[in-house]
Write a protein that holds these residues in place. Structure first.
Motif, PDB file in Angstrom:
ATOM      1  N   UNK A 154      45.272  31.367  42.670  1.00 30.84           N
ATOM      2  CA  UNK A 154      45.029  32.384  41.637  1.00 30.84           C
ATOM      3  C   UNK A 154      43.938  33.346  42.119  1.00 30.84           C
ATOM      4  N   UNK A 155      42.924  32.790  42.758  1.00 30.41           N
ATOM      5  CA  UNK A 155      41.851  33.647  43.281  1.00 30.41           C
ATOM      6  C   UNK A 155      42.393  34.626  44.326  1.00 30.41           C
ATOM      7  N   UNK A 156      43.198  34.092  45.245  1.00 31.21           N
ATOM      8  CA  UNK A 156      43.729  34.951  46.309  1.00 31.21           C
ATOM      9  C   UNK A 156      44.642  36.032  45.736  1.00 31.21           C
ATOM     10  N   UNK A 157      45.511  35.640  44.815  1.00 29.40           N
ATOM     11  CA  UNK A 157      46.436  36.626  44.245  1.00 29.40           C
ATOM     12  C   UNK A 157      45.713  37.678  43.436  1.00 29.40           C
ATOM     13  N   UNK A 158      44.750  37.251  42.659  1.00 29.98           N
ATOM     14  CA  UNK A 158      44.005  38.218  41.861  1.00 29.98           C
ATOM     15  C   UNK A 158      43.292  39.197  42.798  1.00 29.98           C
ATOM     16  N   UNK A 159      42.716  38.680  43.870  1.00 28.27           N
ATOM     17  CA  UNK A 159      42.040  39.554  44.827  1.00 28.27           C
ATOM     18  C   UNK A 159      43.021  40.545  45.441  1.00 28.27           C
ATOM     19  N   UNK A 160      44.191  40.028  45.840  1.00 29.99           N
ATOM     20  CA  UNK A 160      45.209  40.924  46.412  1.00 29.99           C
ATOM     21  C   UNK A 160      45.564  42.043  45.448  1.00 29.99           C
ATOM     22  N   UNK A 161      45.745  41.698  44.179  1.00 30.00           N
ATOM     23  CA  UNK A 161      46.265  42.700  43.244  1.00 30.00           C
ATOM     24  C   UNK A 161      45.206  43.721  42.831  1.00 30.00           C
ATOM     25  N   UNK A 162      43.930  43.364  42.862  1.00 30.03           N
ATOM     26  CA  UNK A 162      42.928  44.352  42.455  1.00 30.03           C
ATOM     27  C   UNK A 162      42.269  45.065  43.640  1.00 30.03           C
ATOM     28  N   UNK A 163      42.619  44.642  44.850  1.00 27.25           N
ATOM     29  CA  UNK A 163      41.917  45.157  46.031  1.00 27.25           C
ATOM     30  C   UNK A 163      42.015  46.669  46.187  1.00 27.25           C
TER      31      UNK A 163
END
Ligand code: PLP
Length: 842
Positions: A146-155
């Protein structure tokens, strides 16, 4: 147990923007106040700013501005490394025990109650200076994804700082938070706990404004009275959050959050919630989700079909809605999610190379971890790094690549291949051997001219560089049946056994038979790194291979012969001596060579395998007393049935006999030697058999042979293959040799790429063995062939190319052993030499 360090880069004179920004740095003279410690030696340069927090002496990147936190851990005492760190240039120390200041005359030294708390206080201080959204993620599973995906999507819209990998512990969290600097606009951190009272400390460090609770499962249940207590403890992380995001379909979580009146922004697939989703359609590779928010309604696609990924993606989607994104924007971001490989893998590659595949992201913290892994596994003397532009650093490129250059230099990388338009900046700072390419394509085009040979190659690139293309070009692709070894699990198991021992009891790890099938020097390397005392192999050649690959630990050889003495001497191995003729030979040999050789005396107390009998002992002790060149390093015996209660009287008899033999040696030899008897199950069942050292075997590899503490151990290996072809058959047809495989209804049969030549026992044929396909247990149908087997996959949604688990978490090695009436040892050690081993660290 792992140790980390993360560099923060906020203070750097090369940073041209710095003077316009509020500084969040800590100077040495502020440090005692922040960590609530006593300054027992003043710094000679009190205005130095702190740059790096170091807790592992091996992770020092640059000594200027580094603070070393000496932690007195269970298996490792950081205080032992203070002098070494001082010699490397570190001038700031935090200690929790008394130390000799003479060794560190020029350094600041602060004494605290707990170095871990001091580390947390530094990170908490830094966090407090910044007023940006901080997301904290907790729950039993899926925090990292979840952390990685959230980071990807807001980057694209934020400058993100996130925990590297799964740094979510009491130490990992402060190190992650320390990476925050003035340019970041959002922080995304995960927090994990294993027992009560831990979360409060993490809350103080992260002080999240947005909380995400992923789910609750049985992980770490032991540390808590019940599920409720575990949820309550986790919720402490969100004490001061503006909002908690979670799925209200998890009833226990929902009940507790409601009871605590926390501000929520929840979602559901079943009932009313802030964001309501429903599954509108699903095909074999994507799921269509209908979404209803207060104001809007719409659809989006998830590129996943399994429940876990759907749940994880919906946590991310909900967070994006909370952050104010529209359905269209969420839809676009979510449809681009990719399954993430979140682990470092070591793979065999062409031309005797090894590859570490980390082609998934590339930030500074990740680079430091990957370089450390490179050091850690050290498969070859020549270290090569293929590196893309470093993204998401929030740093000026001069500062950034100067830092990257110092990492590469410290890690003693011999060859760098730099790919991208920004990384050319590295030319200014790095003076080792380096080749530069503008794009991944340009490098691949040149690949025919580039030679890699006997190197260990770290492939580390940001997602958009698609370094997986490089990996697939370099990798071996002969036989896709693999045994994956989880190195973290191995160390976890080692520590479980350590926890059963007195602190000064030594550990000899049995790495015979290719480390019970799981790999040779790779495993030995790791054990050496984690401080075991001794290794044991069956044959001198195995020991020689270990020495050639950098193993310096003492190594016992259990089956020495006259013809192997040269090897033993040359590689400083230590033979087990078990009978009078062999003893005479080794004494004569050492005498003739005028060289010292250490030996281990094996006593047979009832196993009736190798070993001297008690009646031999007086004589051999006399003989040994009068030799100059051969010295007894240890006397040991082996228990025949330490795993079974029904033979406990026999075991006690063995131990008595052993005690008598030991005193015979003690009275004759005028020097001390190590005494040992217990194997894995002996460690668990007989404290009195621990003596000075234990010999740990199968337990390391995840099987608790006494059957008492299996839950404490983790499986270390997964044996897997894939489906080569699928066929539909009728009841009139048959499958395989001798037409043994028959079906009672029309069925789907998959051919898988594993046979008895790979160590998949032929006795698994005809329904005895089962494999896991897409989470479904499927029986072997017909006879197992040499290189292939057939599986009835009628009940699994199977397709050609799908992964097939032969053993791992389900079925386990022990399950398989029971099916064919053997022991886990045989299943593990049978996995064939042609099966590729992949080592990884979470
Ligand atoms: C293999 C072996 C061990 C380890 O036994 P496990 O049951 O795997 O722990 C210990 N001692 C000797 C002499 C061995 O040969």
């Amino acid at each position: 147990m792992y140790y980390w360090s993360i560099t923060s880069n906020s203070q750097n004179l090369l940073n041209p923007y710095l003077h316009t920004m509020k500084s969040i740095d800590i100077s040495v003279n502020e440090l005692p106040g922040i960590v609530q410690g006593e300054c027992i030696q003043q710094s000679t340069e009190p205005n130095t700013f702190i740059k790096q927090l170091v807790i592992d002496s091996r992770k020092l990147m640059a000594p200027a501005g580094a603070v070393f936190f000496a932690i007195d851990g269970k298996h490792h005492d950081g205080h032992a490394h203070i002098t070494e760190m001082y010699k490397k240039g570190v001038r700031i120390f935090i200690v929790e025990k008394s130390i000799s200041l003479n060794e560190i005359p020029q350094a600041a030294c602060i004494r605290v109650k707990s170095s871990v708390s001091a580390l947390q206080a530094c990170a908490a201080y830094r966090r407090k200076q910044l007023d940006i959204p901080i997301v904290a993620i907790t729950g039993s599973n899926a925090k990292t994804i979840v952390k990685e995906w959230l980071s990807q999507t807001v980057a694209a819209d934020y400058s993100v700082v996130k925990s590297p990998r799964s740094y979510n512990s009491q130490i990992g969290v402060p190190l992650s938070v320390w990476a925050l600097n003035e340019r970041h606009t959002i922080g995304i951190f995960e927090a994990g706990i294993s027992t009560t009272k831990e979360m409060q400390a993490l809350q103080k460090v992260i002080e999240p404004t947005i909380g995400i609770f992923t789910n609750i499962g049985s992980a770490h249940d032991k540390g808590f009275k019940n599920r409720e207590e575990k949820i309550q403890e986790k919720l402490k992380l969100f004490a001061d959050c503006k909002v908690v995001i979670y799925c209200s379909d998890h009833e226990e979580i929902h009940a507790e959050i409601t009871a605590q009146h926390l501000p929520t922004f929840n979602w559901s697939l079943q009932s009313s919630a802030t964001i309501e989703y429903s599954i509108a359609a699903k095909d074999s590779f994507q799921t269509q989700i209908e979404v209803k928010t207060k104001e809007h309604q719409g659809f989006f696609y998830l590129p996943f079909v399994d429940d876990a990924s759907i749940e994880n993606a919906l946590h991310v989607a909900t967070t994006l809605f909370y952050l104010g994104y529209s359905i269209q924007e969420v839809s676009r971001k979510i449809s681009g999610l990719q399954a993430v490989g979140m682990r470092l893998e070591l793979k065999e590659a062409n031309n005797d190379c090894y590859l570490i595949d980390d082609s998934y992201n590339n930030d500074l913290a990740g680079l430091s971890i990957a370089l450390d892994f490179l050091e850690h596994v050290k498969q070859s003397e020549v270290k090569t790094v293929i590196l893309s532009d470093v993204l998401e650093s929030g740093l000026d490129s001069a500062v950034l690549y100067k830092e990257v250059a110092s990492y590469l230099t410290t890690a003693q990388v011999q060859r760098v291949i730099a790919i991208g338009s920004q990384i050319t900046e590295l030319k200014k700072w790095y003076n080792g051997r380096a080749e530069y390419y503008p794009t991944t394509e340009a490098f691949i085009k040149d690949l025919t001219k580039t030679v890699f040979e006997k190197e260990i190659v770290l492939v580390k690139g940001a997602r958009i560089f698609q370094f997986e293309k490089i990996v697939s070009r370099l990798q071996h692709k002969v036989h896709e049946t693999v045994l994956e070894i989880n190195l973290d699990a191995l160390i976890h198991n080692l520590n479980v056994y350590r926890s059963k021992l007195k602190p000064d009891t030594k550990i000899m790890c049995m790495v015979k038979a290719f480390s019970y099938g799981s790999g040779g020097f790779e495993i030995a390397q790791l054990l050496q790194y984690h401080g075991v005392d001794y290794l044991a192999v069956a044959y001198a050649d195995e020991g020689a291979r270990l020495r050639e690959n950098g193993i310096t630990l003492p190594i016992m050889v259990m089956n020495p012969t006259l013809s192997s003495f040269d090897t033993i001497l040359r590689y400083e191995l230590e033979p087990e001596i078990y009978e009078p003729v062999l003893l005479k030979q080794i004494i004569e040999y050492a005498q003739a060579k005028q060289k010292h050789i250490g030996i281990h005396i094996k006593i047979d107390t009832g196993m009736k395998r190798l070993g001297f009998e008690k009646k031999d002992v007086t004589e051999i002790a006399q003989q040994l007393k009068h030799t100059e060149f051969v010295k007894v390093y240890s006397v040991f015996t082996h228990l025949a049935a330490s795993d079974s209660a029904e033979h406990d009287a026999f075991t006690a008899h063995q131990l008595n006999l052993f005690d008598e033999v030991i005193s015979l040696f003690q009275t004759t030899l005028n020097y001390s030697f190590i005494k040992h008897a217990a194997n894995s199950s002996g460690i668990m069942r007989f404290k009195e058999a621990h003596y000075d050292m234990v010999r740990l075997g199968i337990g390391l590899y995840g099987v608790e042979s006494a059957g008492l503490y299996q839950n404490e151990l983790q499986a270390i290996s997964v044996f897997k293959t894939h489906i080569s072809q699928i066929k539909e058959i009728t009841t009139e047809e048959s499958v395989g040799y001798s037409r043994k495989g028959r079906v009672t209804k029309p069925s789907k049969i998959a051919t898988i790429a594993v046979g008895y030549a790979d160590g998949y026992n032929r006795r698994f044929g005809n329904g005895i063995g089962e494999v896991l396909v897409n989470g479904v247990r499927c029986p072997i149908i017909g006879n197992v062939c040499m290189d292939m087997s057939m599986v009835d996959v009628t009940d699994a949604h199977a397709a050609q190319g799908d992964e097939v688990i032969l053993f791992g978490h389900n079925p386990t090695v022990s399950d398989l052993a029971k099916r064919i009436g053997t022991i886990p040892y045989e299943i593990l050690t049978s996995v064939g030499a042609r099966v590729k081993r992949i080592f990884y660290s979470e």
